[in-house]
Design a protein around this motif. Sequence first.
Motif, PDB file in Angstrom:
ATOM      1  N   THR A  28       0.827  -1.207   0.000  1.00 21.39           N
ATOM      2  CA  THR A  28       0.000   0.000   0.000  1.00 21.39           C
ATOM      3  C   THR A  28       0.863   1.259   0.000  1.00 21.39           C
ATOM      4  O   THR A  28       0.559   2.243  -0.675  1.00 21.39           O
ATOM      5  CB  THR A  28      -0.937  -0.012   1.228  1.00 21.39           C
ATOM      6  OG1 THR A  28      -1.713  -1.202   1.163  1.00 21.39           O
ATOM      7  CG2 THR A  28      -1.854   1.193   1.243  1.00 21.39           C
ATOM      8  N   ARG A  31       2.385   1.631  -3.490  1.00 18.42           N
ATOM      9  CA  ARG A  31       1.368   2.154  -4.422  1.00 18.42           C
ATOM     10  C   ARG A  31       1.114   3.640  -4.172  1.00 18.42           C
ATOM     11  O   ARG A  31       0.839   4.392  -5.106  1.00 18.42           O
ATOM     12  CB  ARG A  31       0.047   1.388  -4.293  1.00 18.42           C
ATOM     13  CG  ARG A  31      -0.002   0.134  -5.130  1.00 18.42           C
ATOM     14  CD  ARG A  31      -1.418  -0.419  -5.202  1.00 18.42           C
ATOM     15  NE  ARG A  31      -2.079  -0.057  -6.457  1.00 18.42           N
ATOM     16  CZ  ARG A  31      -3.168   0.661  -6.547  1.00 18.42           C
ATOM     17  NH1 ARG A  31      -3.747   1.148  -5.479  1.00 18.42           N
ATOM     18  NH2 ARG A  31      -3.704   0.908  -7.724  1.00 18.42           N
ATOM     19  N   VAL A 100      -0.425  -4.030  -7.943  1.00 15.19           N
ATOM     20  CA  VAL A 100      -0.377  -4.579  -6.577  1.00 15.19           C
ATOM     21  C   VAL A 100       0.485  -3.731  -5.625  1.00 15.19           C
ATOM     22  O   VAL A 100       0.225  -3.684  -4.430  1.00 15.19           O
ATOM     23  CB  VAL A 100       0.146  -6.037  -6.597  1.00 15.19           C
ATOM     24  CG1 VAL A 100       0.086  -6.652  -5.202  1.00 15.19           C
ATOM     25  CG2 VAL A 100      -0.650  -6.888  -7.559  1.00 15.19           C
TER      26      VAL A 100
ATOM     27  N   CYS B  80       0.244  -4.366   3.853  1.00 15.40           N
ATOM     28  CA  CYS B  80      -1.186  -4.328   3.561  1.00 15.40           C
ATOM     29  C   CYS B  80      -1.415  -4.619   2.074  1.00 15.40           C
ATOM     30  O   CYS B  80      -1.063  -3.807   1.218  1.00 15.40           O
ATOM     31  CB  CYS B  80      -1.733  -2.959   3.962  1.00 15.40           C
ATOM     32  SG  CYS B  80      -3.497  -2.862   3.854  1.00 15.40           S
ATOM     33  N   PRO B  82      -3.647  -5.721  -1.463  1.00 20.48           N
ATOM     34  CA  PRO B  82      -4.990  -5.545  -2.023  1.00 20.48           C
ATOM     35  C   PRO B  82      -5.815  -6.799  -1.735  1.00 20.48           C
ATOM     36  O   PRO B  82      -5.268  -7.897  -1.644  1.00 20.48           O
ATOM     37  CB  PRO B  82      -4.751  -5.367  -3.522  1.00 20.48           C
ATOM     38  CG  PRO B  82      -3.341  -5.733  -3.778  1.00 20.48           C
ATOM     39  CD  PRO B  82      -2.614  -5.741  -2.489  1.00 20.48           C
ATOM     40  N   SER B  84      -8.133  -8.319  -3.548  1.00 21.76           N
ATOM     41  CA  SER B  84      -8.574  -9.161  -4.654  1.00 21.76           C
ATOM     42  C   SER B  84      -7.489 -10.134  -5.117  1.00 21.76           C
ATOM     43  O   SER B  84      -6.418  -9.728  -5.591  1.00 21.76           O
ATOM     44  CB  SER B  84      -9.005  -8.244  -5.804  1.00 21.76           C
ATOM     45  OG  SER B  84      -8.797  -8.860  -7.033  1.00 21.76           O
ATOM     46  N   LEU B  87      -6.456  -9.745  -8.829  1.00 24.52           N
ATOM     47  CA  LEU B  87      -5.545  -8.602  -9.043  1.00 24.52           C
ATOM     48  C   LEU B  87      -4.112  -8.967  -8.642  1.00 24.52           C
ATOM     49  O   LEU B  87      -3.155  -8.637  -9.349  1.00 24.52           O
ATOM     50  CB  LEU B  87      -5.988  -7.398  -8.208  1.00 24.52           C
ATOM     51  CG  LEU B  87      -6.954  -6.386  -8.811  1.00 24.52           C
ATOM     52  CD1 LEU B  87      -7.087  -5.182  -7.892  1.00 24.52           C
ATOM     53  CD2 LEU B  87      -6.488  -5.944 -10.205  1.00 24.52           C
ATOM     54  N   ARG B 140      -7.473   4.231 -10.514  1.00 29.79           N
ATOM     55  CA  ARG B 140      -8.228   5.236  -9.759  1.00 29.79           C
ATOM     56  C   ARG B 140      -9.369   5.775 -10.629  1.00 29.79           C
ATOM     57  O   ARG B 140     -10.508   5.896 -10.189  1.00 29.79           O
ATOM     58  CB  ARG B 140      -7.268   6.369  -9.366  1.00 29.79           C
ATOM     59  CG  ARG B 140      -7.921   7.572  -8.729  1.00 29.79           C
ATOM     60  CD  ARG B 140      -6.862   8.592  -8.346  1.00 29.79           C
ATOM     61  NE  ARG B 140      -6.148   8.233  -7.134  1.00 29.79           N
ATOM     62  CZ  ARG B 140      -6.646   8.389  -5.905  1.00 29.79           C
ATOM     63  NH1 ARG B 140      -7.848   8.893  -5.736  1.00 29.79           N
ATOM     64  NH2 ARG B 140      -5.944   8.054  -4.849  1.00 29.79           N
ATOM     65  N   ALA B 145     -10.211  -1.044  -7.188  1.00 27.91           N
ATOM     66  CA  ALA B 145      -9.508  -0.943  -5.897  1.00 27.91           C
ATOM     67  C   ALA B 145      -8.165  -1.642  -5.975  1.00 27.91           C
ATOM     68  O   ALA B 145      -8.068  -2.770  -6.435  1.00 27.91           O
ATOM     69  CB  ALA B 145     -10.364  -1.564  -4.819  1.00 27.91           C
ATOM     70  N   GLY B 146      -7.097  -0.947  -5.570  1.00 27.27           N
ATOM     71  CA  GLY B 146      -5.772  -1.569  -5.593  1.00 27.27           C
ATOM     72  C   GLY B 146      -5.410  -2.104  -4.225  1.00 27.27           C
ATOM     73  O   GLY B 146      -6.132  -1.945  -3.268  1.00 27.27           O
TER      74      GLY B 146
END
Lengths: 154, 146
Positions: A28, A31, A100, B80, B82, B84, B87, B140, B145-146
């Motif tokens: 996260t 990203r 990801v 953390c 994603p 899915s 994905l 986005r 959702a990533g």
Amino acid sequence: MNRQALIALAAGILFGAGLAVSGMADPTRVRAFLDVAGKWDPTLAFVMVGAIIPMTIAWRIKAKIAKPLVAPRFDLPGTTRLDAKLLGGAVIFGIGWGVVGLCPGPAIADLAIHPRPALLFVSAMLAGMAAYRGCRLVTAYLAAPAAAAETNSQ
Amino acid sequence: MSVFAHAMPLAGLAGGLMIGLSAALMLLADGRIAGVSGLAARVVGVGLSSAPYSVAAAFILGLPLGSMLVAALQGHVVACFPGSAPLIMIGGLAVGFGTQLGAGCTSGHGVCGMSRLSVRSIAATLTFMGAGVATVAAMRCFGVAG
């Protein structure tokens, strides 16, 4: 274990620890560095600067020594050509990285932190690597013998 | 300042120095690039890296050991993902294929190659960073959702 592998193990541990300390083990956060239109997080830039400082010094030391401390000789990439393969590969890698938030190092380090999603990612990554190798073998097989020999020798 | 509220500049710099020292150790002692994608492919037998198997395997094994060590010392390490699974798999496939086609990832091109002032590595790094930024922006935009 031989001395070269012991050095590599120590380097791997230091690398994995560095990823965890820097926050780069967190997809996260990575990203968020790429998310320039959202809550941009510049941490990755600090990691890059931190990593490039010792490496810049290391390349200068490398230029002054005839051979590495443990291995018999330097074994470094020598290609200088900018080609479609390099840039196409970088685009595909960048897309996966953006989807990801993981590149190979953090993905493997995360096997010890968050095993289930990390294993899913690493398995898919290894499958992607194998798929590339498979494509190369097929291309080499279909090409003329001379071209095939050239491809294999790269 | 609020946009940088979550940034960790000092931890990032410190962790980055550790990564750079690791890559320097690989270069000056073992005479090779600490390129994770190449070494990982070597370990599973699908890469073209000339690294001895024991060297590639030891480095790759060290990565989770290092993060585990930090998790033990700090109490925990945030990772953390994603939510899915598809994905995650699409991302993994692209990272695996792309790093082999482009001969490197963030460590090999980004850290080792850029510090060597390799034009190839600088071009590759700018390209994968640009593609990453574009991908996150597109996700986005389309509400993925990533």
